[in-house]
Design a protein around this motif. Structure first.
Motif, PDB file in Angstrom:
ATOM      1  N   PRO A   1      34.703  16.103  17.047  1.00 39.60           N
ATOM      2  CA  PRO A   1      34.853  15.279  15.843  1.00 39.60           C
ATOM      3  C   PRO A   1      35.125  16.137  14.598  1.00 39.60           C
ATOM      4  O   PRO A   1      34.527  17.194  14.425  1.00 39.60           O
ATOM      5  CB  PRO A   1      33.507  14.571  15.696  1.00 39.60           C
ATOM      6  CG  PRO A   1      32.753  14.836  16.924  1.00 39.60           C
ATOM      7  CD  PRO A   1      33.383  15.961  17.659  1.00 39.60           C
TER       8      PRO A   1
ATOM      9  N   ASN B   1      22.950  16.669  14.158  1.00 41.03           N
ATOM     10  CA  ASN B   1      21.983  16.201  15.128  1.00 41.03           C
ATOM     11  C   ASN B   1      20.596  16.736  14.867  1.00 41.03           C
ATOM     12  O   ASN B   1      20.377  17.936  14.815  1.00 41.03           O
ATOM     13  CB  ASN B   1      22.444  16.646  16.518  1.00 41.03           C
ATOM     14  CG  ASN B   1      21.854  15.775  17.576  1.00 41.03           C
ATOM     15  OD1 ASN B   1      20.753  15.264  17.424  1.00 41.03           O
ATOM     16  ND2 ASN B   1      22.580  15.598  18.646  1.00 41.03           N
TER      17      ASN B   1
ATOM     18  N   LEU C   1      35.101  16.189  10.489  1.00 45.06           N
ATOM     19  CA  LEU C   1      34.580  15.498   9.314  1.00 45.06           C
ATOM     20  C   LEU C   1      35.107  16.178   8.055  1.00 45.06           C
ATOM     21  O   LEU C   1      35.049  17.389   7.949  1.00 45.06           O
ATOM     22  CB  LEU C   1      33.055  15.576   9.274  1.00 45.06           C
ATOM     23  CG  LEU C   1      32.245  14.740  10.243  1.00 45.06           C
ATOM     24  CD1 LEU C   1      32.342  15.277  11.652  1.00 45.06           C
ATOM     25  CD2 LEU C   1      30.806  14.726   9.828  1.00 45.06           C
TER      26      LEU C   1
ATOM     27  N   LYS D   1      30.823  19.989  16.093  1.00 46.87           N
ATOM     28  CA  LYS D   1      31.440  19.245  14.993  1.00 46.87           C
ATOM     29  C   LYS D   1      32.187  20.201  14.089  1.00 46.87           C
ATOM     30  O   LYS D   1      31.783  21.342  13.915  1.00 46.87           O
ATOM     31  CB  LYS D   1      30.369  18.537  14.138  1.00 46.87           C
ATOM     32  CG  LYS D   1      29.785  17.334  14.792  1.00 46.87           C
ATOM     33  CD  LYS D   1      28.963  16.534  13.798  1.00 46.87           C
ATOM     34  CE  LYS D   1      28.314  15.371  14.483  1.00 46.87           C
ATOM     35  NZ  LYS D   1      27.239  15.753  15.404  1.00 46.87           N
TER      36      LYS D   1
ATOM     37  N   ASP E   1      38.153  12.205  11.822  1.00 45.21           N
ATOM     38  CA  ASP E   1      37.310  11.109  12.295  1.00 45.21           C
ATOM     39  C   ASP E   1      36.561  10.430  11.161  1.00 45.21           C
ATOM     40  O   ASP E   1      36.322   9.240  11.201  1.00 45.21           O
ATOM     41  CB  ASP E   1      36.287  11.651  13.306  1.00 45.21           C
ATOM     42  CG  ASP E   1      36.962  12.035  14.597  1.00 45.21           C
ATOM     43  OD1 ASP E   1      37.001  13.226  14.915  1.00 45.21           O
ATOM     44  OD2 ASP E   1      37.474  11.116  15.268  1.00 45.21           O
ATOM     45  N   LEU E   2      36.180  11.202  10.163  1.00 41.87           N
ATOM     46  CA  LEU E   2      35.281  10.641   9.153  1.00 41.87           C
ATOM     47  C   LEU E   2      35.462  11.382   7.843  1.00 41.87           C
ATOM     48  O   LEU E   2      35.662  12.584   7.836  1.00 41.87           O
ATOM     49  CB  LEU E   2      33.840  10.827   9.655  1.00 41.87           C
ATOM     50  CG  LEU E   2      32.675  10.525   8.741  1.00 41.87           C
ATOM     51  CD1 LEU E   2      32.683   9.098   8.335  1.00 41.87           C
ATOM     52  CD2 LEU E   2      31.396  10.844   9.460  1.00 41.87           C
ATOM     53  N   VAL E   3      35.417  10.652   6.747  1.00 42.49           N
ATOM     54  CA  VAL E   3      35.435  11.287   5.434  1.00 42.49           C
ATOM     55  C   VAL E   3      34.106  10.989   4.763  1.00 42.49           C
ATOM     56  O   VAL E   3      33.702   9.831   4.674  1.00 42.49           O
ATOM     57  CB  VAL E   3      36.587  10.736   4.564  1.00 42.49           C
ATOM     58  CG1 VAL E   3      36.541  11.337   3.185  1.00 42.49           C
ATOM     59  CG2 VAL E   3      37.915  11.030   5.212  1.00 42.49           C
TER      60      VAL E   3
ATOM     61  N   GLY F   1      29.787   7.164   0.247  1.00 38.86           N
ATOM     62  CA  GLY F   1      29.360   6.868   1.610  1.00 38.86           C
ATOM     63  C   GLY F   1      30.337   7.445   2.609  1.00 38.86           C
ATOM     64  O   GLY F   1      31.226   8.221   2.274  1.00 38.86           O
ATOM     65  N   MET F   2      30.158   7.040   3.861  1.00 37.40           N
ATOM     66  CA  MET F   2      31.038   7.555   4.914  1.00 37.40           C
ATOM     67  C   MET F   2      32.122   6.532   5.170  1.00 37.40           C
ATOM     68  O   MET F   2      31.833   5.378   5.459  1.00 37.40           O
ATOM     69  CB  MET F   2      30.217   7.799   6.180  1.00 37.40           C
ATOM     70  CG  MET F   2      29.163   8.857   5.946  1.00 37.40           C
ATOM     71  SD  MET F   2      28.376   9.339   7.446  1.00 37.40           S
ATOM     72  CE  MET F   2      27.088   8.133   7.549  1.00 37.40           C
ATOM     73  N   ILE F   3      33.351   6.945   5.035  1.00 36.61           N
ATOM     74  CA  ILE F   3      34.454   6.008   5.238  1.00 36.61           C
ATOM     75  C   ILE F   3      35.473   6.614   6.191  1.00 36.61           C
ATOM     76  O   ILE F   3      35.566   7.825   6.308  1.00 36.61           O
ATOM     77  CB  ILE F   3      35.155   5.667   3.902  1.00 36.61           C
ATOM     78  CG1 ILE F   3      35.691   6.935   3.238  1.00 36.61           C
ATOM     79  CG2 ILE F   3      34.217   4.962   2.964  1.00 36.61           C
ATOM     80  CD1 ILE F   3      36.542   6.654   2.039  1.00 36.61           C
ATOM     81  N   PRO F   4      36.214   5.756   6.899  1.00 36.89           N
ATOM     82  CA  PRO F   4      37.312   6.301   7.695  1.00 36.89           C
ATOM     83  C   PRO F   4      38.458   6.714   6.769  1.00 36.89           C
ATOM     84  O   PRO F   4      38.543   6.256   5.645  1.00 36.89           O
ATOM     85  CB  PRO F   4      37.716   5.123   8.582  1.00 36.89           C
ATOM     86  CG  PRO F   4      37.258   3.930   7.866  1.00 36.89           C
ATOM     87  CD  PRO F   4      36.073   4.306   7.056  1.00 36.89           C
TER      88      PRO F   4
ATOM     89  N   LYS G   1      24.700  13.464   9.799  1.00 42.36           N
ATOM     90  CA  LYS G   1      25.645  13.656  10.885  1.00 42.36           C
ATOM     91  C   LYS G   1      25.312  14.866  11.720  1.00 42.36           C
ATOM     92  O   LYS G   1      25.928  15.101  12.743  1.00 42.36           O
ATOM     93  CB  LYS G   1      27.060  13.816  10.308  1.00 42.36           C
ATOM     94  CG  LYS G   1      27.686  12.517   9.929  1.00 42.36           C
ATOM     95  CD  LYS G   1      27.872  11.683  11.164  1.00 42.36           C
ATOM     96  CE  LYS G   1      27.746  10.223  10.874  1.00 42.36           C
ATOM     97  NZ  LYS G   1      27.407   9.472  12.070  1.00 42.36           N
TER      98      LYS G   1
END
Lengths: 463, 308
Positions: free
Chosen positions: A373, A282, A375, A340, A438-440, A445-448, A280
């Motif tokens: 965003p 960049n 996280l 971020k 926005d994201l966990v 893995g990455m989940i909402p 995540k």
């Protein structure tokens, strides 16, 4: 204990909230609803506070009188509160829900006092004036640890548990991961020293032996969600020991189970999370020519009174990452520069809310208004079945004396007990709604944020 | 009879292109999966692991030809679907047979997916509705065809969708089934939205957060629909679900944003126009898939079921 090691590469400016940062699993425990509370109308103040307590004593007595009036009124209306407890104990099929912390409810307080008396664990009394919105929670003082009320040698509680309780209450072991791992290590010691009494089965007796320890630790400091899950796991493992196992066999099996739990859920999970988190960040314009990663900066946001961000700052700077350190009051000033926001979590609740160190929801809110965003990094063993929509119902009140600051030898709030209208509130947790996240990033893995119940379901299926 | 030899890269690409040519209505992902199935049939690998490696390599080759999200997601799902079986058989050829059968089953399922989506979605189009859609999507076309077949009267506005003016093709297809259609400029989306009742778009990929990746201009349309409080519906088949999680436009990997030959030939991509954009889940009302009608938060649930 084991910080999540992140190797940040790339051109973004990451904002990292100090206490619940991704670098440190520093978030403190969630107060899992505990049955009852110590009677906060106790006539005997804790030994260390005798001289300064006159005002508090008066207040306590006044409150005790109010409670007595209220209690008598309640009793005259209905006597159902007393009868509620026995049926659930009699009926094993009914799943008993943990009672919420209710320090201002005398019936609950009485029940807890009775339970602790049975287990021979001293009751810890509350300290200082509590803000009325939070009067249903405990507020303990660090100057009065529970261990002072224990007899030496304590026959009921294993010494490693006593030590652990002291470490919790004095703030030596803090952070969700650290506390769970310390707990599991202490339990390993307990299991090592355990011998099955004659005519008893290990599976059942050991579980019963653990109950007073858990009550004791809860009195020292309310249990966190991660600790709750760890305890559930251990109890399940113990009760699943087949009866034909010899004692040594059973003990070794339990030790390996605990080691595996720690390894999978803390150590390996941290590695998995860092692997996903790196994606995540960049990766364009990585400048490796002179071994510096130029376009990368971390801003660590810290807050009083714990100032846990300093540890995160230290570790990042040691790795050569350029960092900026701000206090949370400067948040809206620096957020325009941020690409971020990384936050840690103490627990993720079943309705998608994130429980974390106080200040986290503030950061998420301001980040949302700046369209940055957010996280959240959290291991799956911290997911819990609870549902909470606000930070009032279930929280933890830390020692109010921590808020006092001594500058140039002067402490402004020294005599705050004498001011009757003054209350010091030192909240530990707050709850962030899923719309701000926005994201966990988890080890799965990455989940909402809204998919937490799905993960809980998947995990329950695995078990 | 001599067995057909293992497919190399050229044969793979040629097969893929032939599939796309023979049936222009077929989704590129379906063509890719057909190609992968053929590749599997002809593969001469000795181990299961080798088989998986060569299938992954084949998927990568195909993504180089057609860089759309659906091809890579379709390929990955195909791989997972066929290897989800318990491959306990000792005999490799028996395992391969099982994998081929499952592959054909997968192909059959997804060929029917468009019909399922159309069946679910056409009920949301009421008589007299005005619909806005973006660019050319075969799934949306199928939905509108079904609604027209149910004797519903509706009008359609299609955006022109530069740079390839794909909207005009959509308009021609709709005229052929006698649906009144108007082509509007991409810049006229905000202007036309007050006349419109609902917005339906297709998707090239559905990401883990419940958002979609679609032709550039979709995000704009979604933001405007939100501002006008019009429902924004997405129709997509389930093989388009992909394990990406972009947080914003920048987060979408470059390999999806530009056409395959652009990626190959151009070195500095900052001058190129991206062909797709990302629409976050907060702007999407409902997603119609062959797995059912889902809210954006349910997409993650389905993805976990598909991938884990």
């Amino acid at each position: 204990m084991n910080p999540i090691q992140h190797h940040f590469i790339g051109q973004c400016t990451c904002l990292s909230l100090s206490p619940a940062s991704t670098v440190l699993p520093a978030s403190a425990p969630v107060p899992v609803p505990v049955s009852g509370a110590p009677s906060h109308s106790s006539p005997a103040p804790s030994p260390a506070d005798k001289p300064a307590k006159s005002r508090a004593e008066q207040k306590a007595e006044r409150r005790a009188r109010q409670e007595a009036d209220r209690a008598s009124k309640q009793q005259s209306c209905s006597s159902s509160s007393k009868t509620k407890a026995p049926p659930s104990e009699l009926n094993p099929v009914v799943k008993r829900l943990p009672e919420h912390v209710q320090v201002d409810d005398p019936a609950v307080v009485k029940r807890l006092a009775k339970k602790l008396e049975r287990q021979q664990i001293p009751l810890r009394s509350d300290y200082g004036y509590k803000v009325s919105l939070f009067s249903h929670l405990h507020q303990y003082s660090r100057k009065a640890p529970l261990t002072q009320q224990l007899s030496i040698p304590s026959t009921v509680i294993h010494p490693s548990i006593v030590r652990l309780g002291l470490q919790y209450s004095q703030g030596i072991v803090v952070g969700s991961n650290a506390r769970s791992v310390a707990l599991l290590h202490a339990f390993k010691q307990v299991i090592r020293d355990y011998t099955t009494p004659p005519n008893e089965e290990l599976a059942r007796d050991l579980v019963n032996k653990l109950k007073p320890y858990i009550s004791f630790l809860n009195q020292c400091r309310p249990l966190s969600a991660s600790m709750g899950n760890a305890i559930k796991y251990i109890k399940k493992e113990i009760s699943n020991i087949p009866s034909h196992f010899k004692e040594e066999e059973a003990k070794t099996k339990l030790q390996t189970c605990i080691d595996r739990y720690i390894n999978e859920n803390v150590v390996l999970a941290a590695k998995a999370i860092s692997k996903y988190a790196i994606e995540k960040i960049n990766l364009t314009s990585v400048i490796l020519s002179d071994r510096t990663w130029k376009k990368f900066r971390v801003i660590v946001v810290d807050s009083r009174p714990r100032l846990e961000g300093r540890e995160a700052l230290r570790r990042l700077v040691q790795r050569g990452i350029s960092c900026t350190y701000v206090l949370i009051s400067a948040l809206s000033y620096i957020l325009p520069e941020v690409s971020k926001v990384f936050l840690g979590a103490h627990a993720l609740l079943a309705n998608g809310y994130v429980m974390s160190r106080v200040g986290t929801s503030q950061i998420a809110l301001v980040a949302r208004t700046f369209n940055v965003p957010v996280l959240v990094c959290c291991e799956t063993y911290k997911f819990c079945e609870r549902v909470q929509t606000d930070s009032f119902v279930s929280n933890e009140l830390d020692d109010p004396d921590d808020l006092m600051v001594t500058r140039k030898g002067k402490t402004q709030l020294e005599n705050w007990h004498d001011v009757s209208s003054l209350g010091l509130l030192n909240l530990v947790y707050d709850v962030t709604p899923p719309d701000f996240v926005d994201l966990v990033i988890t080890d799965l893995g990455m989940i909402p944020c809204t998919s937490v119940p799905v993960v809980l379901r998947v995990k329950n299926l695995e078990q | 009879m001599q067995q057909p030899s293992k497919m190399n890269e050229e044969e793979l690409v040629e097969y893929f292109r032939t599939q796309m040519r023979t049936d222009p209505d077929m989704a590129s992902a379906v063509a890719a999966i057909r190609t992968l199935l053929e590749f599997l049939r002809r593969d001469k690998g000795e181990t299961i692991l080798g088989l998986r490696e060569s299938l992954k390599w084949a998927t990568d080759c195909l993504t180089e030809v057609d860089s759309s999200v659906a091809v890579s997601s379709g390929g990955e799902l195909f791989l997972r679907f066929i290897s989800l079986t318990s491959l306990e058989h000792q005999d490799l050829s028996r395992c391969k047979k099982v994998m081929e059968e499952r592959g054909e089953l997968f192909l059959e399922k997804i060929s029917l997916s468009r019909t399922k989506v159309a069946k679910l979605c056409h009920t949301f189009i009421k008589d007299g509705a005005k619909i806005l859609t973006h660019s050319s999507s075969r799934v949306v076309l199928r939905v509108l065809e079904k609604a027209a077949a149910e004797k519903k009267r509706f009008t359609v506005y299609v955006t022109e969708s530069q740079p390839d003016t794909a909207g005009k093709q959509m308009a021609d297809a709709l005229r052929r089934i006698n649906v009144p259609v108007t082509v509007v400029l991409d810049a006229a989306v905000g202007y036309v939205l007050e006349k419109v009742d609902l917005v339906i778009v297709g998707a090239e990929g559905v990401v883990e957060s419940g958002g979609i990746i679609n032709k550039i201009g979709t995000y704009q349309m979604a933001v405007c629909s939100k501002a006008h409080n019009k429902p924004f519906y997405v129709v997509a088949e389930s093989f388009k679900f992909v394990r990406l999680y972009p947080l914003n436009q920048q987060d979408v990997p470059d390999r999806f944003k530009y056409k395959a030959d652009t990626l190959r030939t151009v070195s500095d991509l900052s001058d190129e126009h991206p062909m797709i954009d990302y629409t976050p889940p907060s702007l999407i009302t409902l997603l119609f898939t062959d797995l059912g009608v889902l809210t954006p938060s349910a997409v993650s649930d389905e993805l976990i079921k598909l991938y884990l």
